[in-house]
Design a protein around this motif. Structure first.
Motif, PDB file in Angstrom:
ATOM      1  N   GLU A  52       0.871  -1.170   0.000  1.00  0.00           N
ATOM      2  CA  GLU A  52       0.000   0.000   0.000  1.00  0.00           C
ATOM      3  C   GLU A  52       0.910   1.223   0.000  1.00  0.00           C
ATOM      4  O   GLU A  52       1.932   1.251   0.682  1.00  0.00           O
ATOM      5  N   ALA A  53       0.535   2.243  -0.766  1.00  0.00           N
ATOM      6  CA  ALA A  53       1.373   3.438  -0.900  1.00  0.00           C
ATOM      7  C   ALA A  53       1.780   3.983   0.469  1.00  0.00           C
ATOM      8  O   ALA A  53       0.924   4.204   1.322  1.00  0.00           O
ATOM      9  N   PRO A  54       3.083   4.187   0.678  1.00  0.00           N
ATOM     10  CA  PRO A  54       3.566   4.607   1.996  1.00  0.00           C
ATOM     11  C   PRO A  54       3.448   6.111   2.231  1.00  0.00           C
ATOM     12  O   PRO A  54       3.577   6.909   1.309  1.00  0.00           O
ATOM     13  N   GLU A  55       3.221   6.440   3.464  1.00  0.00           N
ATOM     14  CA  GLU A  55       3.192   7.851   3.883  1.00  0.00           C
ATOM     15  C   GLU A  55       4.640   8.301   4.082  1.00  0.00           C
ATOM     16  O   GLU A  55       5.208   8.175   5.164  1.00  0.00           O
ATOM     17  N   VAL A  56       5.255   8.814   3.029  1.00  0.00           N
ATOM     18  CA  VAL A  56       6.685   9.140   3.072  1.00  0.00           C
ATOM     19  C   VAL A  56       7.009  10.385   3.897  1.00  0.00           C
ATOM     20  O   VAL A  56       8.176  10.648   4.165  1.00  0.00           O
ATOM     21  N   ILE A  57       6.001  11.130   4.297  1.00  0.00           N
ATOM     22  CA  ILE A  57       6.266  12.288   5.159  1.00  0.00           C
ATOM     23  C   ILE A  57       6.007  11.936   6.618  1.00  0.00           C
ATOM     24  O   ILE A  57       6.803  12.253   7.484  1.00  0.00           O
ATOM     25  N   VAL A  58       4.924  11.257   6.888  1.00  0.00           N
ATOM     26  CA  VAL A  58       4.598  10.992   8.292  1.00  0.00           C
ATOM     27  C   VAL A  58       5.240   9.721   8.835  1.00  0.00           C
ATOM     28  O   VAL A  58       5.347   9.563  10.042  1.00  0.00           O
ATOM     29  N   GLY A  59       5.681   8.824   7.964  1.00  0.00           N
ATOM     30  CA  GLY A  59       6.265   7.574   8.428  1.00  0.00           C
ATOM     31  C   GLY A  59       7.770   7.545   8.279  1.00  0.00           C
ATOM     32  O   GLY A  59       8.287   7.735   7.181  1.00  0.00           O
ATOM     33  N   ARG A  60       8.466   7.308   9.370  1.00  0.00           N
ATOM     34  CA  ARG A  60       9.923   7.287   9.343  1.00  0.00           C
ATOM     35  C   ARG A  60      10.467   6.197   8.412  1.00  0.00           C
ATOM     36  O   ARG A  60      11.356   6.438   7.613  1.00  0.00           O
ATOM     37  N   ARG A  61       9.911   4.982   8.522  1.00  0.00           N
ATOM     38  CA  ARG A  61      10.412   3.871   7.709  1.00  0.00           C
ATOM     39  C   ARG A  61      10.312   4.189   6.215  1.00  0.00           C
ATOM     40  O   ARG A  61      11.250   3.961   5.445  1.00  0.00           O
ATOM     41  N   ALA A  62       9.180   4.720   5.795  1.00  0.00           N
ATOM     42  CA  ALA A  62       8.986   5.061   4.383  1.00  0.00           C
ATOM     43  C   ALA A  62       9.909   6.199   3.963  1.00  0.00           C
ATOM     44  O   ALA A  62      10.450   6.202   2.858  1.00  0.00           O
ATOM     45  N   SER A  63      10.111   7.165   4.856  1.00  0.00           N
ATOM     46  CA  SER A  63      11.000   8.285   4.559  1.00  0.00           C
ATOM     47  C   SER A  63      12.445   7.817   4.378  1.00  0.00           C
ATOM     48  O   SER A  63      13.147   8.256   3.464  1.00  0.00           O
ATOM     49  N   VAL A  64      12.878   6.903   5.237  1.00  0.00           N
ATOM     50  CA  VAL A  64      14.237   6.350   5.115  1.00  0.00           C
ATOM     51  C   VAL A  64      14.369   5.587   3.803  1.00  0.00           C
ATOM     52  O   VAL A  64      15.374   5.707   3.096  1.00  0.00           O
ATOM     53  N   HIS A  65      13.350   4.826   3.443  1.00  0.00           N
ATOM     54  CA  HIS A  65      13.353   4.073   2.186  1.00  0.00           C
ATOM     55  C   HIS A  65      13.474   5.033   1.001  1.00  0.00           C
ATOM     56  O   HIS A  65      14.220   4.766   0.057  1.00  0.00           O
ATOM     57  N   LEU A  66      12.744   6.146   1.065  1.00  0.00           N
ATOM     58  CA  LEU A  66      12.797   7.146   0.001  1.00  0.00           C
ATOM     59  C   LEU A  66      14.188   7.766  -0.078  1.00  0.00           C
ATOM     60  O   LEU A  66      14.762   7.895  -1.163  1.00  0.00           O
ATOM     61  N   THR A  67      14.752   8.108   1.073  1.00  0.00           N
ATOM     62  CA  THR A  67      16.098   8.695   1.112  1.00  0.00           C
ATOM     63  C   THR A  67      17.118   7.757   0.473  1.00  0.00           C
ATOM     64  O   THR A  67      17.952   8.179  -0.334  1.00  0.00           O
ATOM     65  N   ARG A  68      17.045   6.492   0.824  1.00  0.00           N
ATOM     66  CA  ARG A  68      18.007   5.508   0.310  1.00  0.00           C
ATOM     67  C   ARG A  68      17.816   5.231  -1.174  1.00  0.00           C
ATOM     68  O   ARG A  68      18.722   4.726  -1.824  1.00  0.00           O
ATOM     69  N   SER A  69      16.655   5.567  -1.706  1.00  0.00           N
ATOM     70  CA  SER A  69      16.413   5.320  -3.127  1.00  0.00           C
ATOM     71  C   SER A  69      16.924   6.453  -4.023  1.00  0.00           C
ATOM     72  O   SER A  69      16.884   6.332  -5.242  1.00  0.00           O
ATOM     73  N   ILE A  70      17.429   7.530  -3.418  1.00  0.00           N
ATOM     74  CA  ILE A  70      17.995   8.625  -4.211  1.00  0.00           C
ATOM     75  C   ILE A  70      19.440   8.252  -4.543  1.00  0.00           C
ATOM     76  O   ILE A  70      20.254   8.059  -3.639  1.00  0.00           O
ATOM     77  N   PRO A  71      19.772   8.144  -5.822  1.00  0.00           N
ATOM     78  CA  PRO A  71      21.148   7.808  -6.186  1.00  0.00           C
ATOM     79  C   PRO A  71      22.140   8.835  -5.629  1.00  0.00           C
ATOM     80  O   PRO A  71      21.843  10.033  -5.567  1.00  0.00           O
ATOM     81  N   LYS A  72      23.291   8.354  -5.237  1.00  0.00           N
ATOM     82  CA  LYS A  72      24.306   9.196  -4.602  1.00  0.00           C
ATOM     83  C   LYS A  72      24.619  10.442  -5.427  1.00  0.00           C
ATOM     84  O   LYS A  72      24.763  11.529  -4.881  1.00  0.00           O
ATOM     85  N   GLU A  73      24.697  10.278  -6.743  1.00  0.00           N
ATOM     86  CA  GLU A  73      25.038  11.418  -7.603  1.00  0.00           C
ATOM     87  C   GLU A  73      23.942  12.485  -7.652  1.00  0.00           C
ATOM     88  O   GLU A  73      24.157  13.577  -8.175  1.00  0.00           O
ATOM     89  N   HIS A  74      22.776  12.190  -7.084  1.00  0.00           N
ATOM     90  CA  HIS A  74      21.666  13.154  -7.087  1.00  0.00           C
ATOM     91  C   HIS A  74      21.333  13.693  -5.699  1.00  0.00           C
ATOM     92  O   HIS A  74      20.334  14.384  -5.529  1.00  0.00           O
ATOM     93  N   LYS A  75      22.150  13.401  -4.713  1.00  0.00           N
ATOM     94  CA  LYS A  75      21.856  13.805  -3.331  1.00  0.00           C
ATOM     95  C   LYS A  75      21.920  15.324  -3.120  1.00  0.00           C
ATOM     96  O   LYS A  75      21.346  15.830  -2.176  1.00  0.00           O
ATOM     97  N   GLN A  76      22.591  16.051  -4.002  1.00  0.00           N
ATOM     98  CA  GLN A  76      22.742  17.501  -3.839  1.00  0.00           C
ATOM     99  C   GLN A  76      21.834  18.318  -4.757  1.00  0.00           C
ATOM    100  O   GLN A  76      22.021  19.523  -4.914  1.00  0.00           O
ATOM    101  N   LEU A  77      20.836  17.689  -5.335  1.00  0.00           N
ATOM    102  CA  LEU A  77      19.980  18.399  -6.289  1.00  0.00           C
ATOM    103  C   LEU A  77      19.182  19.534  -5.663  1.00  0.00           C
ATOM    104  O   LEU A  77      18.878  20.516  -6.340  1.00  0.00           O
ATOM    105  N   LEU A  78      18.856  19.419  -4.385  1.00  0.00           N
ATOM    106  CA  LEU A  78      18.147  20.527  -3.720  1.00  0.00           C
ATOM    107  C   LEU A  78      18.977  21.803  -3.773  1.00  0.00           C
ATOM    108  O   LEU A  78      18.460  22.877  -4.063  1.00  0.00           O
ATOM    109  N   LYS A  79      20.248  21.664  -3.489  1.00  0.00           N
ATOM    110  CA  LYS A  79      21.140  22.831  -3.523  1.00  0.00           C
ATOM    111  C   LYS A  79      21.376  23.284  -4.955  1.00  0.00           C
ATOM    112  O   LYS A  79      21.335  24.480  -5.263  1.00  0.00           O
TER     113      LYS A  79
END
Length: 161
Positions: free
Chosen positions: A69-96
């Motif tokens: 079931e679609a995870p609550e990536v903002i309210v759920g820590r586990r889903a948020s960590v999963h989302l963070t880990r799915s960002i490729p290393k070369e794209h970790k600075q895209l916000l900046k």
């Protein structure tokens, strides 16, 4: 609640700098923000019920197994960590790089807000991986003032776990 998908449900809500900055500024509901992720991960609303989204045929296996079931990536820590880990290393600075986002100040560091930043970074990485351009401006959902209690979010948003 209505679907946030475009009229043509096979297309995604367009991402723009204006929209992503609205997410970072906590002016857009968590409910809307998570659907931006869900639709790009291939989750689909079940039987037209927008609140219930399940993994679809295009949902990556890693996501479908961990979160049928679609995870609550903002309210759920586990889903948020999963989302963070799915960002490729070369794209970790895209916000900046793409939005000149320097991060939140100490008094603004709440799990909801840092997870919103993760969502925006993930959306930027998704754009790069898909070879799509980030628009300067685009359609916007309803804009709200930042919530008075950043721990609770906007009316109707689920509470952070």
């Amino acid at each position: 609640m209505t679907s946030f998908l475009n009229e043509n449900e096979s297309s995604f809500w367009p991402l723009s700098k204006t929209l992503l900055k609205g997410i970072l500024d906590d002016q857009i509901t968590d409910s809307f923000v998570v659907q931006l992720v869900w639709e790009r991960l291939g989750y689909l609303p079940i039987n037209g019920i927008v609140k219930v989204w399940h993994a679809g045929p295009t949902t990556p296996e890693k996501w479908a197994l961990a979160f049928p079931e679609a995870p609550e990536v903002i309210v759920g820590r586990r889903a948020s960590v999963h989302l963070t880990r799915s960002i490729p290393k070369e794209h970790k600075q895209l916000l900046k790089q793409s939005l000149n986002f320097a991060g939140y100040r100490i008094g603004e560091l709440y799990p909801r807000r840092t997870r919103r930043a993760t969502v925006v970074n993930w959306l930027l990485a998704w754009l790069v991986q898909e070879g799509q351009e980030l628009l300067e401006e685009g359609p916007m959902p309803k804009i709200f003032p930042p919530p008075s209690n950043p721990l609770q979010g906007h009316p109707g948003d689920p509470l952070v776990q």
